[in-house]
Structure formats: C-alpha cells, structure tokens
Design a protein around this motif. Structure first.
Motif, PDB file in Angstrom:
ATOM      1  N   ALA A  11     -19.011  -2.497  -2.478  1.00  0.00           N
ATOM      2  CA  ALA A  11     -18.628  -3.807  -3.018  1.00  0.00           C
ATOM      3  C   ALA A  11     -19.281  -4.067  -4.376  1.00  0.00           C
ATOM      4  O   ALA A  11     -18.755  -4.842  -5.185  1.00  0.00           O
ATOM      5  N   GLY A  12     -20.396  -3.431  -4.642  1.00  0.00           N
ATOM      6  CA  GLY A  12     -21.091  -3.651  -5.903  1.00  0.00           C
ATOM      7  C   GLY A  12     -20.584  -2.826  -7.066  1.00  0.00           C
ATOM      8  O   GLY A  12     -21.092  -2.947  -8.178  1.00  0.00           O
ATOM      9  N   GLU A  13     -19.575  -1.989  -6.809  1.00  0.00           N
ATOM     10  CA  GLU A  13     -19.003  -1.199  -7.905  1.00  0.00           C
ATOM     11  C   GLU A  13     -18.054  -2.094  -8.694  1.00  0.00           C
ATOM     12  O   GLU A  13     -16.892  -2.269  -8.355  1.00  0.00           O
ATOM     13  N   MET A  14     -18.566  -2.672  -9.774  1.00  0.00           N
ATOM     14  CA  MET A  14     -17.788  -3.637 -10.541  1.00  0.00           C
ATOM     15  C   MET A  14     -16.822  -2.942 -11.496  1.00  0.00           C
ATOM     16  O   MET A  14     -17.122  -1.895 -12.056  1.00  0.00           O
ATOM     17  N   TRP A  15     -15.663  -3.547 -11.651  1.00  0.00           N
ATOM     18  CA  TRP A  15     -14.701  -3.093 -12.655  1.00  0.00           C
ATOM     19  C   TRP A  15     -14.676  -4.158 -13.742  1.00  0.00           C
ATOM     20  O   TRP A  15     -14.181  -5.262 -13.539  1.00  0.00           O
ATOM     21  N   ASN A  16     -15.267  -3.829 -14.881  1.00  0.00           N
ATOM     22  CA  ASN A  16     -15.378  -4.770 -15.985  1.00  0.00           C
ATOM     23  C   ASN A  16     -14.493  -4.330 -17.140  1.00  0.00           C
ATOM     24  O   ASN A  16     -13.989  -3.202 -17.174  1.00  0.00           O
ATOM     25  N   TYR A  17     -14.324  -5.215 -18.099  1.00  0.00           N
ATOM     26  CA  TYR A  17     -13.575  -4.898 -19.309  1.00  0.00           C
ATOM     27  C   TYR A  17     -14.439  -5.158 -20.529  1.00  0.00           C
ATOM     28  O   TYR A  17     -15.330  -6.016 -20.517  1.00  0.00           O
ATOM     29  N   ALA A  18     -14.161  -4.423 -21.594  1.00  0.00           N
ATOM     30  CA  ALA A  18     -14.999  -4.467 -22.788  1.00  0.00           C
ATOM     31  C   ALA A  18     -14.518  -5.482 -23.819  1.00  0.00           C
ATOM     32  O   ALA A  18     -15.194  -5.698 -24.817  1.00  0.00           O
ATOM     33  N   ALA A  19     -13.365  -6.094 -23.584  1.00  0.00           N
ATOM     34  CA  ALA A  19     -12.756  -6.941 -24.618  1.00  0.00           C
ATOM     35  C   ALA A  19     -12.288  -8.269 -24.042  1.00  0.00           C
ATOM     36  O   ALA A  19     -11.098  -8.485 -23.827  1.00  0.00           O
ATOM     37  N   GLY A  20     -13.243  -9.143 -23.795  1.00  0.00           N
ATOM     38  CA  GLY A  20     -12.918 -10.501 -23.368  1.00  0.00           C
ATOM     39  C   GLY A  20     -13.420 -11.501 -24.383  1.00  0.00           C
ATOM     40  O   GLY A  20     -14.287 -11.186 -25.203  1.00  0.00           O
ATOM     41  N   PHE A  21     -12.859 -12.689 -24.351  1.00  0.00           N
ATOM     42  CA  PHE A  21     -13.408 -13.771 -25.181  1.00  0.00           C
ATOM     43  C   PHE A  21     -13.274 -15.079 -24.421  1.00  0.00           C
ATOM     44  O   PHE A  21     -12.441 -15.204 -23.511  1.00  0.00           O
TER      45      PHE A  21
END
Length: 310
Positions: free
Chosen positions: A33-43
């Motif tokens: 559950a702790g394997e996060m899927w993040n993105y590099a380009a948010g604002f």
C-alpha cells in the motif's frame, strides 16, 4: 530524496481506510500500500477543493523541462511518457522544490492537458464533435482558461518578460533573462541546418513517439521554440504531486484473494487496480503508464477463467 512538500493529487478522504476495513472483514491482506505512484508535473489548483489541492498535468512532450534557474535539466532531457518514476526522481533531486516547463502557445494548444473530469468536459459530457475539433485544431480553450485562472501558468510575448514573471512568482531573481534566452537558443540551434543534424534526445524521442498515430495527433512536429507565429511563450511552474497507490489486495495467479496464510478465500476474487493490478504491487516501483490497463484486463481474464473453470 523525499521532498518537503507534495501537492495532493487525490482527495484526502482517499486514505485507504475503507480498503483496510473491507480486507479485515474478509480476512484478506493488503500489500504494497505504501508504493506511491506520483507525478512530476503538478501545479496548485486555482480554486482548491481541499488543502494542497493540485492539478496533475499530462506534460507536453515538446516543452523544455528547466530547473529553477531556467537551465535545461540534463544531460538526459526530461521527456514525459517514457519513465514517470525516473522523472519524479530527477525533479525531487533538484536544488529547489519546483521546476519550469518552457513552451509556446503552439505546443500548449496541441499537447497540454490536465488529468481528471473537471478539465476534460468534452469527454465527461460526451461532446465528441467538440472533442475531435479540439484534438485536431488544438485545445485553445483550456490554455486560455489556465492562463486566466492560474498564477502558475505564465504567458508573455518575450522570453525576457517571461523571465521577469517567473522570478516574480518564485519570489527570487534565479532566472536571468540571458540564461533563459540561451536555453531557448541552444535548443533551437538543432534546427539550423535541417533534420539531418538533429542531435537532441528529446527531438529523437518525439519523432519516435509520432510514429504511432494517437501520439502524432497529440504531439507537435519538432520545431524551434522561437518559431515565428508560434508564440506567445509560456512557463508553467511544476511540483511533485501524489496520485495513487500501486498496492492492493493480495491475490494468486487466478485472481483469488488470499488470506493471512496465503490461502484463497472461497468465492472472493479481485481484479484491476484494487488488486494492485495483480497480486498487490505487480507493476512495481517503475511502473509505466501502459501497464495499468493491461493489468486490469489480464487479472479480469484470470478471474473469469477461474470462475468458469475454462
């Protein structure tokens, strides 16, 4: 490195508590559950619905990805759609907790997009003729909306003027106009002697991507950033943003949910994202975008075959 702050790309209510409650009720396991899927380009969302609310962009392949000084991040350029995990690593390792996307209106109209129903009304409301028109002619409506609503979406007719706006937003003097101009000039020099002398990995990746029809529809043909008539210039201040977990219910190869002793729970199956795309964490830390839908299909097929005995 772990950044000091992350934008919230999902509602705070999506904390996993419901999943753990359901799993405990049936004696099932949740893993990774702790394997996060993040993105590099948010604002930041111009009108946030909750604290730290961010918009997750689908970054423009043709935009130049710059550090806080307006220099292109490299030596390997950052290009979306190839390795999101690596993009996040590169952004997190920067000296300041933000990066810049440098592009022009021509690129933004064809390539800029925001994930989610709120900013994809043509799809959400099934306005298919309008969707087709914006796909073919450019989504000028969304670009104009962000230019009007978001202070992180900067537009100017000159690179010097853009540098001034970038500094004003960041509250620094990090971006020198001469450096931003040199960044654009260096990239544009690739086109000075025609296609035979392209020597930039970002251009090569774009040309490769455009060999596939859907990518060709949404990706500009490579051209100088300072191409006449392509302006005005745009700079978007980007930050890391959370999105989802790659974990899920632990299953076997038949999509049967497993209990604490790794034995199948009679009659209980799990597929798709709820199963972590297969067994909980099957996509791993370096999951690419294309692994999501196939994982849903494969786990569903496995469940159907198990249920029907075929």
């Amino acid at each position: 490195p772990l950044p000091a702050t992350l934008l919230n790309g999902a509602h705070p209510f999506a904390d996993g508590a419901m999943h753990h409650h359901a799993a405990d009720r049936w004696g099932a396991q949740i893993t990774h559950a702790g394997e996060m899927w993040n993105y590099a380009a948010g604002f930041p969302h111009p009108f946030p619905h909750f604290e730290g609310h961010g918009l997750s962009t689908i970054p423009c392949k043709s935009a130049l990805w710059l550090n806080h000084r307006g220099e292109r991040i490299g030596p390997e350029p950052l290009v979306t759609g190839f390795d999101t995990h690596w993009l996040c690593q590169q952004v997190a390792s920067q000296e300041k907790p933000w990066t810049w996307h440098l592009l022009n209106w021509r690129i933004a109209a064809k390539e800029f997009a925001i994930s989610g129903a709120e900013h994809n009304q043509r799809i959400r409301d099934m306005q298919f003729p309008a969707f087709l028109k914006e796909t073919l002619l450019g989504n000028h409506r969304l670009v104009k909306q962000m230019a009007a609503e978001s202070k992180h979406f900067l537009v100017d007719d000159t690179l010097a003027g853009l540098a001034a706006k970038m500094n004003a937003l960041a509250g620094t003097n990090d971006v020198r106009p001469a450096v931003l101009q040199a960044t654009a000039d260096t990239f544009d020099a690739n086109f000075a002697n025609g296609a035979k002398l392209h020597n930039d990995d970002q251009i090569r990746r774009i040309l490769h991507a455009r060999q596939w029809g859907p990518d060709k529809l949404r990706t500009c043909a490579p051209a100088p950033l300072q191409k006449p008539g392509a302006g005005p210039y745009i700079a978007i201040q980007m930050q890391l943003i959370t999105r989802k977990s790659l974990g899920g219910l632990r299953t076997d190869l038949h999509s049967r949910v497993l209990d604490g002793a790794d034995q199948p729970i009679a009659g209980l199956y799990c597929v798709g994202e709820a199963a972590g795309f297969g067994g909980g964490g099957a996509s791993g830390k370096r999951s690419l975008e294309g692994t999501f839908l196939p994982g849903c299909i494969l786990t569903a097929r496995a469940a159907a075959r198990s249920i029907t005995g075929s």
